[in-house]
Design a protein around this motif. Structure first.
Motif, short mmCIF file in Angstrom:
data_model
loop_
_atom_site.label_atom_id
_atom_site.label_comp_id
_atom_site.label_asym_id
_atom_site.label_seq_id
_atom_site.Cartn_x
_atom_site.Cartn_y
_atom_site.Cartn_z
N LEU A 284 18.11 8.01 -7.62
CA LEU A 284 18.11 8.94 -6.49
C LEU A 284 19.54 9.11 -6.01
O LEU A 284 20.44 8.36 -6.40
N SER A 285 19.77 10.10 -5.17
CA SER A 285 21.06 10.31 -4.53
C SER A 285 20.87 10.32 -3.03
O SER A 285 19.90 10.90 -2.52
N VAL A 286 21.81 9.70 -2.31
CA VAL A 286 21.67 9.57 -0.86
C VAL A 286 23.04 9.63 -0.22
O VAL A 286 24.04 9.24 -0.84
N GLU A 287 23.10 10.16 1.00
CA GLU A 287 24.39 10.25 1.68
C GLU A 287 24.93 8.86 1.99
O GLU A 287 24.22 8.00 2.51
N SER A 288 26.21 8.65 1.68
CA SER A 288 26.81 7.32 1.79
C SER A 288 26.95 6.86 3.23
O SER A 288 26.87 5.65 3.51
N ALA A 289 27.19 7.78 4.16
CA ALA A 289 27.47 7.38 5.54
C ALA A 289 26.23 7.04 6.33
O ALA A 289 26.31 6.45 7.41
#
Length: 316
Positions: A284-289
């Motif tokens: 999956l991809s997710v916002e780092s912040a």
């Protein structure tokens, strides 16, 4: 190098586009491989305007660079137009990337004037941080990094326990609208997102990479749709790497149902399902912040590669 031929992309460029993207992958190694069917899906994207907002370069019969722009079907205050593109590794450092990106900025202004002329325009790109030369090119044209995203992976050799009393169902044509409804409600407060109309949902989600048997909807005790998880799989990636990856493209819970463990339960259920279905890993991809990376790390996902969202504000 002989003179290149420049023209807009067309739907007939699917195979040439796939060949270019696969040549790029050999060097950039970002885990993205394509078939002609995959690139055709992008070329017929209803939020793309190939005639007004795309450009490609050919050296003879070989596509060596491309650019295309996607507008937002709906927007408020800010209209974030996405520019995508790439240059064949053998043709880099020759000014092709600069010409394509400059054309992308101009094309973004054209589609912005057609769809949301009263809003502020921001031109954006989302690319893997590791791509050589991208940072220098983006910065030279005024782009600045505004968000970072993390690709995360989960090996399927160890899985969480799954509760047995959950009301979870796989995707069907009958519950498709419930899937889209939950996605739109869940993502309404996510930065930079917009509701997906039915035609864009069909193009971006329920296309040839969509895996219905690995995509799930969770309902509450009264039958109301609460959470969704949508899985995609790219056969071209498996052909290249030998790894069957179940990519969790959409994971969302309606705001009024959050902080009740629904997302965790759905992820655990999906991980167990894709393991049984023969996948080697989930991703999956997710916002780092955001808090999300820590949430997914607790669920067993490991960070692998970072992406950068570049933005160019404009007064037009």
């Amino acid at each position: 190098m002989r003179e290149l031929t420049w023209r807009p992309l067309t739907r007939d460029d699917a195979q040439a586009s796939a060949d270019l993207l696969n040549a790029i992958e050999v060097v950039d190694q970002i885990g993205e491989n394509y078939t002609a069917e995959d690139t055709l899906t992008e070329l017929v994207d209803p939020s793309a305007d190939l005639e007004r907002a795309s450009l490609c370069a050919f050296d003879g019969d070989v596509m060596v660079g491309y650019m295309k722009v996607r507008h937002k079907p709906s927007a408020s205050v800010v209209h974030r137009v996405i520019v995508d593109g790439g240059v064949h590794p053998s043709y880099r450092r020759r000014g092709i990337g600069s010409r394509l990106l400059e054309a992308g900025i101009a094309a973004a202004q054209v589609v912005h004037a057609l769809h949301h002329p009263g809003l502020q325009l921001v031109v954006e790109m989302l690319k893997a941080e590791k791509i050589a030369g991208l940072s220098e090119l983006a910065s030279s044209l005024g782009f600045a990094p505004v968000r970072y995203y993390q690709r995360m992976e989960h090996p399927l050799d160890s899985l969480p326990r799954v509760a047995e009393d959950l009301r979870i169902e796989a995707w069907t044509a009958e519950n498709d609208e419930d899937f889209r409804f939950v996605r739109n409600e869940a993502y309404a407060d996510y930065w930079g997102t917009a509701p997906m109309p039915a035609d864009l949902w069909q193009n971006k989600i329920t296309n040839q990479t969509f895996r219905p048997a690995a995509s799930f909807l969770l309902r509450d005790g009264g039958g109301a749709p609460v959470s969704v998880l949508v899985t995609m799989h790219w056969e071209a990636d498996t052909s290249y790497t030998g790894i069957r990856d179940a990519h969790f493209m959409v994971i969302g819970t309606r705001p009024s149902y959050r902080q009740q463990g629904f997302a965790s339960a759905l992820i655990g259920y999906a991980l167990a399902a894709v393991a049984v279905q023969g996948y080697d890993r989930a991703s999956l991809s997710v916002e780092s912040a955001a808090e999300a990376p820590r949430f997914f790390e607790k669920a067993g996902f490991e960070p692998k590669m970072r992406y950068v969202r570049w933005a160019l504000p404009t007064s037009h």
